[in-house]
Motif scaffolding. Structure first.
Motif, short mmCIF file in Angstrom:
data_model
loop_
_atom_site.label_atom_id
_atom_site.label_comp_id
_atom_site.label_asym_id
_atom_site.label_seq_id
_atom_site.Cartn_x
_atom_site.Cartn_y
_atom_site.Cartn_z
N LYS A 14 -3.46 13.93 -1.13
CA LYS A 14 -2.18 12.22 -0.21
C LYS A 14 -2.99 11.58 0.72
O LYS A 14 -2.73 10.74 0.76
CB LYS A 14 -0.97 12.67 -0.12
CG LYS A 14 -0.05 13.41 -0.72
CD LYS A 14 1.07 14.24 -0.80
CE LYS A 14 2.10 14.48 -1.58
NZ LYS A 14 3.14 15.15 -1.21
N LEU A 15 -3.81 12.37 1.60
CA LEU A 15 -4.93 11.60 2.87
C LEU A 15 -5.48 10.91 1.51
O LEU A 15 -5.96 9.84 2.38
CB LEU A 15 -5.66 12.80 3.44
CG LEU A 15 -5.77 12.40 4.43
CD1 LEU A 15 -5.25 11.83 5.50
CD2 LEU A 15 -6.71 13.29 4.76
N LEU A 16 -6.72 11.17 0.23
CA LEU A 16 -6.93 10.43 -0.26
C LEU A 16 -6.63 9.12 -0.39
O LEU A 16 -6.93 8.17 -0.53
CB LEU A 16 -7.81 11.30 -1.09
CG LEU A 16 -9.08 12.68 -1.13
CD1 LEU A 16 -8.95 13.04 -2.67
CD2 LEU A 16 -10.66 11.58 -0.20
N VAL A 17 -5.29 9.01 -1.27
CA VAL A 17 -4.63 8.47 -1.62
C VAL A 17 -4.59 6.92 -0.15
O VAL A 17 -4.98 5.85 -0.16
CB VAL A 17 -3.21 8.42 -2.11
CG1 VAL A 17 -3.11 7.06 -2.49
CG2 VAL A 17 -3.50 8.94 -3.62
N LYS A 18 -4.11 7.53 0.70
CA LYS A 18 -3.89 6.64 2.02
C LYS A 18 -5.65 5.86 2.30
O LYS A 18 -6.02 4.69 2.98
CB LYS A 18 -3.86 7.55 3.41
CG LYS A 18 -2.23 8.34 2.73
CD LYS A 18 -1.07 7.26 3.38
CE LYS A 18 0.21 7.73 3.67
NZ LYS A 18 1.12 6.64 3.75
N VAL A 19 -6.76 6.94 2.68
CA VAL A 19 -7.91 6.07 2.91
C VAL A 19 -8.14 5.08 2.02
O VAL A 19 -9.20 4.42 2.44
CB VAL A 19 -8.79 7.19 2.94
CG1 VAL A 19 -10.18 6.90 2.95
CG2 VAL A 19 -8.55 8.33 4.21
N LEU A 65 -15.82 8.42 -6.07
CA LEU A 65 -17.09 9.35 -6.86
C LEU A 65 -16.38 10.95 -7.16
O LEU A 65 -17.12 12.14 -7.87
CB LEU A 65 -18.43 9.55 -6.27
CG LEU A 65 -18.87 8.02 -5.96
CD1 LEU A 65 -20.62 7.95 -5.20
CD2 LEU A 65 -19.27 7.32 -7.31
N GLY A 66 -15.33 11.29 -6.26
CA GLY A 66 -15.10 12.74 -6.31
C GLY A 66 -15.05 12.93 -5.30
O GLY A 66 -15.51 12.24 -4.40
N GLY A 67 -14.08 13.66 -5.20
CA GLY A 67 -14.08 14.74 -3.85
C GLY A 67 -13.98 14.06 -2.67
O GLY A 67 -12.69 13.58 -2.18
N ASP A 68 -15.29 13.79 -1.95
CA ASP A 68 -14.36 13.12 -0.48
C ASP A 68 -15.02 12.08 -0.13
O ASP A 68 -15.53 11.21 0.62
CB ASP A 68 -14.55 13.38 0.53
CG ASP A 68 -15.52 14.46 0.85
OD1 ASP A 68 -17.07 14.53 0.22
OD2 ASP A 68 -15.69 15.00 2.57
N LEU A 128 -19.54 6.21 1.49
CA LEU A 128 -18.80 6.67 2.13
C LEU A 128 -18.19 7.79 2.11
O LEU A 128 -18.14 8.04 1.28
CB LEU A 128 -17.78 4.87 2.27
CG LEU A 128 -16.67 5.94 3.36
CD1 LEU A 128 -15.87 4.29 3.56
CD2 LEU A 128 -15.88 6.42 2.96
N ASP A 129 -18.94 9.29 2.93
CA ASP A 129 -18.61 10.05 3.49
C ASP A 129 -17.60 10.53 3.93
O ASP A 129 -17.93 9.97 5.00
CB ASP A 129 -19.42 11.44 2.51
CG ASP A 129 -19.13 12.20 2.54
OD1 ASP A 129 -19.61 12.53 1.05
OD2 ASP A 129 -19.08 12.94 2.80
N LEU A 130 -15.72 11.08 3.85
CA LEU A 130 -15.51 11.77 4.95
C LEU A 130 -16.00 12.50 5.29
O LEU A 130 -17.19 13.29 5.40
CB LEU A 130 -14.00 12.25 5.22
CG LEU A 130 -13.20 10.78 3.46
CD1 LEU A 130 -11.98 11.15 3.07
CD2 LEU A 130 -12.83 9.07 4.11
#
Length: 501
Positions: free
Chosen positions: A126-131, A148-151, A107-109
């Motif tokens: 912080k957005l990554l935490v929410k996702v 996996l890192g990044g998005d 899954l890639d944002l």
């Protein structure tokens, strides 16, 4: 600071033990009373034991902390890259033993970099935490999720016997829909989408590395398909990817070894049927791959960045050929050169063009630059100024493939184009498709009202020619008149000979 002091104490342990034993021995030797060495060394052994116990406790605590850091990603709280790959290997062994299938999803944002650039990496984290929290809440039980890192996230789902591809399709759509709903972070409402690529065990991979690689290819395909969608890996994708990699490698070598060649297709006045220009077209015959179509290798060149040195090569070759033909006494018509968006966005595009004009002493009126609408959409202001500067040099400009993209009349009204090229997809079916005929006629009328000439590509029969003449089209290209000519044939082609007569 406390950790640093602890490290120093641990590092100097052997010195402490040595000094303690040495001083104890001295005290025993000079003591005025008789002391049994057994008591002294017994006390030393007790102290050393207590100190060693403390040392081991600190060591195991540090070991547990390090192990936790390796297994769990500190930011998202999901399994780390290392641990989720280990988990994938374990699940493959389980599925092999139990004869089950395993879905490996990447899954890639979508457009996460835009949020990072606009609001900073701290808010992006912080957005990554929410996702991450939302992702784990919407997945079925027993699903393994890792970061996996990044998005990018990795999702592992062992399929039940009653599950099929249609259910995975439904799950993927549900994930994309729910992940794409708004997030409230630091007082901001943020919207972000996602794309999913999927590889299935055992059909498309028997080990962790292969499955992740194939899922990654699938998510790349999903992003190229417009994002906010999902795609399954299949064998055809693998073959195509392998061929694309081979084409990229061979293209780089071909550019260095000059195995590419420019051919030139005449552009014909539809009233007088005389040659009024030539379009420079790339041709490539590779020792390993054979003849490779520009429709196949140009998109790969654009994606890989090879288009930049390739574009420079095309310009220089065109200038060289113009100079050679003039030395042979050939009356050279204007040569049209296609420019990619990547070329036009380079800050050194105009200086390089001016340097070539100066080096080869070519009349700018012998050049025409064709651009597509994509560059006008990506950077309208910068592109407009560049095109005006090019036009002031005396170089003509054509808007290529008009009607196939996000066509806007403002391009024709506000930018210094001299002509519009109707893509061959309209011309191909112009006799059988009333819509194509109507659009072609409309483009010709509109362009003429703005003082622009119209060029039709892909004319292959006299019926098409007759209809285009009826519509008032100015110039045509296609096999009806001539195929693209090698540079050595310029002096012998009937159309070019007629031009010189």
């Amino acid at each position: 600071m406390a950790d640093s002091r602890e490290k120093v104490k641990n590092k100097n342990l052997h010195y402490i033990v040595f000094i303690s034993v040495f001083i104890s021995g001295m005290l025993v030797s000079v003591a005025p009373w008789e002391v049994s060495p057994l008591w002294v060394f017994g006390l030393l052994a007790l102290g050393s034991s207590l100190y060693t116990k403390k040392l081991l406790s600190t060591y195991y605590a540090a070991l547990d902390y390090a192990k936790k850091r390796i297994e769990i990603d500190e930011l998202t709280g999901l399994l780390s890259r290392y641990q989720v790959q280990q988990k994938l290997t374990e699940l493959i062994a389980f599925c092999q033993q139990e004869d089950k299938k395993l879905a490996v999803m990447i899954l890639d944002l979508d457009h996460f970099k835009t949020i990072n650039d606009a609001f900073g990496h701290e808010l992006g984290d912080k957005l990554l935490v929410k996702v991450s929290e939302r992702l784990t809440s919407i997945l079925p039980e027993n699903t393994v999720v890792g970061y996996l890192g990044g998005d990018t996230f990795l999702v592992l789902l062992v399929q039940n016997d009653d599950q099929d591809v249609s259910q995975l399709n439904g799950l993927s759509k549900d994930i994309i829909h729910k992940i794409s709903q708004s997030y409230f972070v630091e007082g901001l409402t943020l919207d972000i989408g996602c794309s999913i690529g999927m590889a299935l065990y055992p059909e498309f991979g028997l080990d962790a590395v292969t499955l992740i690689k194939n899922a990654d290819m699938a998510v790349y395909r999903a992003k190229n398909s417009g994002r906010a969608t999902h795609h399954f890996y299949d064998s055809e994708m693998g073959r195509r990817f392998a061929r694309n990699v081979r084409i990229e490698t061979r293209l780089r070598q071909g550019l260095q070894q000059e195995s590419l060649e420019l051919h030139f297709q005449p552009k014909v006045d539809l009233v007088t049927e005389s040659c009024v220009g030539m379009e420079a077209l790339l041709r490539w015959k590779d020792e390993e791959l054979g003849v490779v179509s520009p429709a196949e290798f140009i998109p790969i060149a654009e994606q890989s960045g090879i288009i930049l040195p390739l574009g420079d090569w095309v310009f220089e070759q065109a200038f060289r050929h113009i100079l050679e033909w003039q030395k042979q006494g050939i009356n050279v018509p204007p040569i049209a050169i296609n420019c990619s968006a990547a070329q036009l966005k380079r800050v050194d595009f105009l200086p390089k063009l001016l340097a070539l004009l100066d080096r080869y002493k070519v009349d700018p009126a012998l050049l025409e630059i064709e651009v597509t609408e994509s560059i006008l959409i990506e950077d309208p202001e910068g592109c407009a100024e560049l095109l005006r500067q090019v036009s002031r040099l005396g170089i003509t400009l054509a808007l290529d493939d008009f009607g196939t993209g996000y066509s806007s009349l403002s391009y024709l009204k506000n930018l210094p184009f001299d002509s519009v090229k109707i893509d061959q997809v309209f011309i191909r079916d112009i006799m059988n498709d009333e819509s194509n005929a109507a659009l072609t006629n409309g483009i010709i009328r509109l362009s003429h009202s703005l003082g622009l000439k119209v060029i039709a590509e892909g004319i292959t029969n006299v019926e098409q020619l007759a209809l285009l003449r009826e519509y008032g089209c100015d110039i045509g290209q296609g096999y009806l008149f001539s195929k693209a000519l090698g540079p050595q044939n310029m002096g012998s082609d009937p159309i070019v000979l007629a031009l010189n007569e």
